[in-house]
Write an enzyme that holds these catalytic residues in place. Sequence first.
Site, PDB file in Angstrom:
ATOM      1  CG  ASP A  40       3.160  -9.595 -29.579  1.00  0.00           C
ATOM      2  OD1 ASP A  40       4.264  -9.223 -29.996  1.00  0.00           O
ATOM      3  OD2 ASP A  40       2.431  -8.902 -28.862  1.00  0.00           O
TER       4      ASP A  40
ATOM      5  CG  HIS B  53       4.315  -6.006 -27.655  1.00  0.00           C
ATOM      6  ND1 HIS B  53       4.536  -6.869 -28.690  1.00  0.00           N
ATOM      7  CD2 HIS B  53       5.193  -4.986 -27.807  1.00  0.00           C
ATOM      8  CE1 HIS B  53       5.509  -6.392 -29.450  1.00  0.00           C
ATOM      9  NE2 HIS B  53       5.912  -5.253 -28.926  1.00  0.00           N
TER      10      HIS B  53
END
Length: 146
Positions: free
Chosen positions: A105, A133
């Site tokens: 990410d 996430h």
Amino acid sequence: MELEYATYPLLKGVVTTGEPEVAFKGADAVIMLGAFPRKDGMERKDLLEKNCGIFKVQGELLNTVASKTVKVLVVGNPANTNCLIAATNAPNIPRENFSALTRLDHNRAIAQLGLKAGVPLEQVANAIIWGNHSSTQYPDIASATI
């Protein structure tokens, strides 16, 4: 085998096992790559329930058989939640020895900033990812520099 062939000077041995008690015994470093994968039709709460069971047991095992100075890196998503569960179940290991990795990410945020600014990725720094996430994740670019 590749680890031994690489001749890392600090690597003193490799244990290959499917038994967590054996894998964690006296461990100084643990990288938890896996987590229960989300399957079609699974709700987030179902995924968290599965992973809670996994990381609770792993935390308890770390607490009883790993070195009390073990460093633990949790990679399996939702990494932050899984890390918290493991750490909570390992009260004899300092909390600061647990870390969650949301690197994918983070890399995505850096890539998007670099693309938008038209600069190489190496020129993007200090982007931060908050949360897991998931849809609750927050890419914080306020501190980012280009």
